[in-house]
Scaffold this motif. Structure first.
Motif, PDB file in Angstrom:
ATOM      1  N   ALA A  57     -12.173 -49.180  -1.429  1.00 18.16           N
ATOM      2  CA  ALA A  57     -12.432 -47.943  -1.965  1.00 18.16           C
ATOM      3  C   ALA A  57     -12.166 -46.937  -0.843  1.00 18.16           C
ATOM      4  O   ALA A  57     -12.949 -46.670  -0.045  1.00 18.16           O
ATOM      5  CB  ALA A  57     -13.971 -47.816  -2.424  1.00 18.16           C
ATOM      6  N   GLY A  58     -11.092 -45.951  -1.272  1.00 15.17           N
ATOM      7  CA  GLY A  58     -10.668 -45.182  -0.155  1.00 15.17           C
ATOM      8  C   GLY A  58     -10.521 -46.158   1.061  1.00 15.17           C
ATOM      9  O   GLY A  58      -9.509 -47.066   1.000  1.00 15.17           O
ATOM     10  N   ASP A  59     -10.672 -45.979   2.266  1.00 13.36           N
ATOM     11  CA  ASP A  59     -10.414 -46.898   3.237  1.00 13.36           C
ATOM     12  C   ASP A  59     -11.624 -47.837   3.542  1.00 13.36           C
ATOM     13  O   ASP A  59     -11.606 -48.279   4.604  1.00 13.36           O
ATOM     14  CB  ASP A  59     -10.206 -45.849   4.604  1.00 13.36           C
ATOM     15  CG  ASP A  59     -11.308 -45.157   4.799  1.00 13.36           C
ATOM     16  OD1 ASP A  59     -12.299 -45.096   4.438  1.00 13.36           O
ATOM     17  OD2 ASP A  59     -11.169 -44.308   6.272  1.00 13.36           O
ATOM     18  N   GLN A  60     -12.683 -47.830   2.667  1.00 12.38           N
ATOM     19  CA  GLN A  60     -13.746 -48.759   3.015  1.00 12.38           C
ATOM     20  C   GLN A  60     -13.383 -50.105   2.003  1.00 12.38           C
ATOM     21  O   GLN A  60     -13.263 -49.953   0.980  1.00 12.38           O
ATOM     22  CB  GLN A  60     -15.055 -48.239   2.568  1.00 12.38           C
ATOM     23  CG  GLN A  60     -15.670 -47.016   3.279  1.00 12.38           C
ATOM     24  CD  GLN A  60     -15.678 -47.453   4.781  1.00 12.38           C
ATOM     25  OE1 GLN A  60     -16.419 -48.636   5.035  1.00 12.38           O
ATOM     26  NE2 GLN A  60     -15.173 -46.658   5.667  1.00 12.38           N
ATOM     27  N   PRO A  61     -13.496 -51.295   2.958  1.00  8.94           N
ATOM     28  CA  PRO A  61     -13.396 -52.425   2.191  1.00  8.94           C
ATOM     29  C   PRO A  61     -14.623 -52.725   1.170  1.00  8.94           C
ATOM     30  O   PRO A  61     -15.652 -52.603   1.727  1.00  8.94           O
ATOM     31  CB  PRO A  61     -13.378 -53.472   3.286  1.00  8.94           C
ATOM     32  CG  PRO A  61     -13.611 -52.792   4.538  1.00  8.94           C
ATOM     33  CD  PRO A  61     -13.699 -51.448   4.517  1.00  8.94           C
ATOM     34  N   LEU A  62     -14.175 -53.141   0.106  1.00 14.58           N
ATOM     35  CA  LEU A  62     -15.468 -53.550  -1.108  1.00 14.58           C
ATOM     36  C   LEU A  62     -15.511 -55.113  -0.810  1.00 14.58           C
ATOM     37  O   LEU A  62     -16.632 -55.524  -0.882  1.00 14.58           O
ATOM     38  CB  LEU A  62     -14.881 -52.940  -2.406  1.00 14.58           C
ATOM     39  CG  LEU A  62     -14.913 -51.531  -2.590  1.00 14.58           C
ATOM     40  CD1 LEU A  62     -14.451 -51.270  -4.401  1.00 14.58           C
ATOM     41  CD2 LEU A  62     -16.369 -51.113  -2.597  1.00 14.58           C
ATOM     42  N   TYR A  63     -14.619 -55.726  -0.960  1.00 16.23           N
ATOM     43  CA  TYR A  63     -14.353 -57.160  -0.705  1.00 16.23           C
ATOM     44  C   TYR A  63     -13.116 -57.631  -0.397  1.00 16.23           C
ATOM     45  O   TYR A  63     -12.188 -57.053  -0.734  1.00 16.23           O
ATOM     46  CB  TYR A  63     -15.235 -57.833  -2.100  1.00 16.23           C
ATOM     47  CG  TYR A  63     -14.426 -57.748  -3.299  1.00 16.23           C
ATOM     48  CD1 TYR A  63     -13.189 -58.417  -3.871  1.00 16.23           C
ATOM     49  CD2 TYR A  63     -14.313 -56.609  -4.189  1.00 16.23           C
ATOM     50  CE1 TYR A  63     -12.459 -58.354  -4.724  1.00 16.23           C
ATOM     51  CE2 TYR A  63     -13.913 -56.449  -5.331  1.00 16.23           C
ATOM     52  CZ  TYR A  63     -12.634 -57.310  -5.573  1.00 16.23           C
ATOM     53  OH  TYR A  63     -11.955 -57.254  -6.633  1.00 16.23           O
ATOM     54  N   ALA A  64     -13.330 -58.960  -0.139  1.00 12.37           N
ATOM     55  CA  ALA A  64     -11.795 -59.704   0.078  1.00 12.37           C
ATOM     56  C   ALA A  64     -12.084 -61.094  -0.406  1.00 12.37           C
ATOM     57  O   ALA A  64     -13.124 -61.676  -0.252  1.00 12.37           O
ATOM     58  CB  ALA A  64     -11.392 -59.596   1.472  1.00 12.37           C
ATOM     59  N   ILE A  65     -11.083 -61.615  -1.111  1.00 16.65           N
ATOM     60  CA  ILE A  65     -10.959 -63.089  -1.502  1.00 16.65           C
ATOM     61  C   ILE A  65     -10.007 -63.741  -0.537  1.00 16.65           C
ATOM     62  O   ILE A  65      -9.015 -63.644  -0.430  1.00 16.65           O
ATOM     63  CB  ILE A  65     -10.413 -62.992  -2.817  1.00 16.65           C
ATOM     64  CG1 ILE A  65     -11.036 -62.078  -3.627  1.00 16.65           C
ATOM     65  CG2 ILE A  65     -10.849 -64.521  -3.332  1.00 16.65           C
ATOM     66  CD1 ILE A  65     -12.474 -62.277  -4.149  1.00 16.65           C
ATOM     67  N   VAL A  66     -10.652 -64.847   0.115  1.00 14.71           N
ATOM     68  CA  VAL A  66     -10.016 -65.614   1.102  1.00 14.71           C
ATOM     69  C   VAL A  66      -9.491 -66.812   0.501  1.00 14.71           C
ATOM     70  O   VAL A  66     -10.294 -67.905   0.198  1.00 14.71           O
ATOM     71  CB  VAL A  66     -10.785 -65.866   2.389  1.00 14.71           C
ATOM     72  CG1 VAL A  66     -10.039 -66.793   3.424  1.00 14.71           C
ATOM     73  CG2 VAL A  66     -11.167 -64.495   3.049  1.00 14.71           C
TER      74      VAL A  66
END
Ligand code: BT5
Length: 261
Positions: A134-143
């Motif tokens: 969201a903008g430059d903030q990570p919301l989540y990642a799926i590894v």
């Protein structure tokens, strides 16, 4: 059909959150899709989506991942990384695979930049990381991690010449549960270490197993092609290339393909 024993996985976990919630399907299109849906719906960090087999397993850049039922590990782990942790997932994930295999077998894997894990010059595991900002903030990642454990890769002509498995390398079946639990333990250890700012040890462990340093490579990055000698890598996994004209360029480990020059 060989089912995965979740209780055997849980019994070996020494994690706080990784793998403490498991969503298991005997068969699915891609674990990445279900994990993304769950992350969007608020699933907590550490939720692991596992499938015994995938009918539409994905690699990077629209490539596919051979995922028959009962032979391999198909994991999509939901994380909610900090800005520091996010770019290091490309280092953490293949390193965790290598460490887990070292812990559970006598094998010593090598990493081929950016995300392939190799034994005897053939790929047995791959990593796919999808992230949402969201903008430059990570919301989540799926590894997303696929590991050929007991797969006989010779039965799949599309990968037979380039792929191997832990069973093929050791000459015997390997318990998927033991490798998976160790993988989750190693992933969490490395992820937390990076979160505490202890990336040096993580970076060194990754660099020690990396085959790509000293090789001449050609990297396709979108429309751009860079070719040069890999002089080094940095802590975010970027390649430092020296071009033929002597100039240097840093190539991030994002959406790239590596070709032998
Ligand atoms: C990867 O892509 O190596 C990432 C693979 C990630 C798979 C996991 S399984 C759980 C999660 N759910 C998914 O749907 N995906 C993730 P890439 O670097 O693009 O490599 C893909 C290439 O590897 C293919 O084009 C084949 O050449 C080769 N390949 C495909 N299946 C393979 C296999 N089972 N073993 C070894 N090589 C394979």
């Amino acid at each position: 059909m060989n089912d995965l024993s979740l209780s055997a996985v849980t019994a070996r976990l020494r994690t706080q959150t990784f793998g403490r919630r498991i969503v298991y399907r005997s068969r699915i299109g891609s674990t990445q899709d279900l994990a993304r849906e769950m992350a969007e719906a608020g699933a907590p960090e550490g939720t692991a989506v596992l499938a015994n087999g995938q009918t539409a397993g994905r690699g990077r850049l629209g490539r596919s991942w051979v995922s028959p039922v009962g032979r391999s590990i198909h994991l999509s782990l939901i994380v909610r990384p900090s800005l520091v942790q996010l770019p290091r997932l490309t280092v953490i994930a293949p390193l965790a695979v290598a460490l887990a295999v070292e812990e559970t077998t006598s094998l010593r894997p090598r990493i081929k930049w950016p995300n392939d894990v190799f034994l005897s010059g053939r790929k047995f595991a791959g990593v796919l990381i999808d992230s949402e900002l969201a903008g430059d903030q990570p919301l989540y990642a799926i590894v997303g991690i696929g590991v050929n454990v007991n797969l006989d890769t010779s039965a799949y002509p599309e990968i037979a010449p380039i792929a191997t498995s832990l069973m093929m390398e050791t000459g015997q079946e390997v318990a998927r549960e033991a490798v998976l639990a160790s993988l989750l333990n190693c992933l969490e250890d490395l992820y937390l270490a990076v979160g505490r700012g202890e990336d040096d040890a993580v970076y060194e462990a990754w660099r020690d197993r990396l085959d790509t340093i000293g090789q001449t490579v050609r990297v396709r990055l979108g429309d751009q092609v860079e070719e040069g000698l890999v002089e080094d890598v940095d802590a975010e996994g970027s390649l430092m290339l020296r071009r033929a004209d002597g100039s240097r360029v840093t190539v991030p480990a994002g959406e790239v393909t590596l070709r032998d020059a």
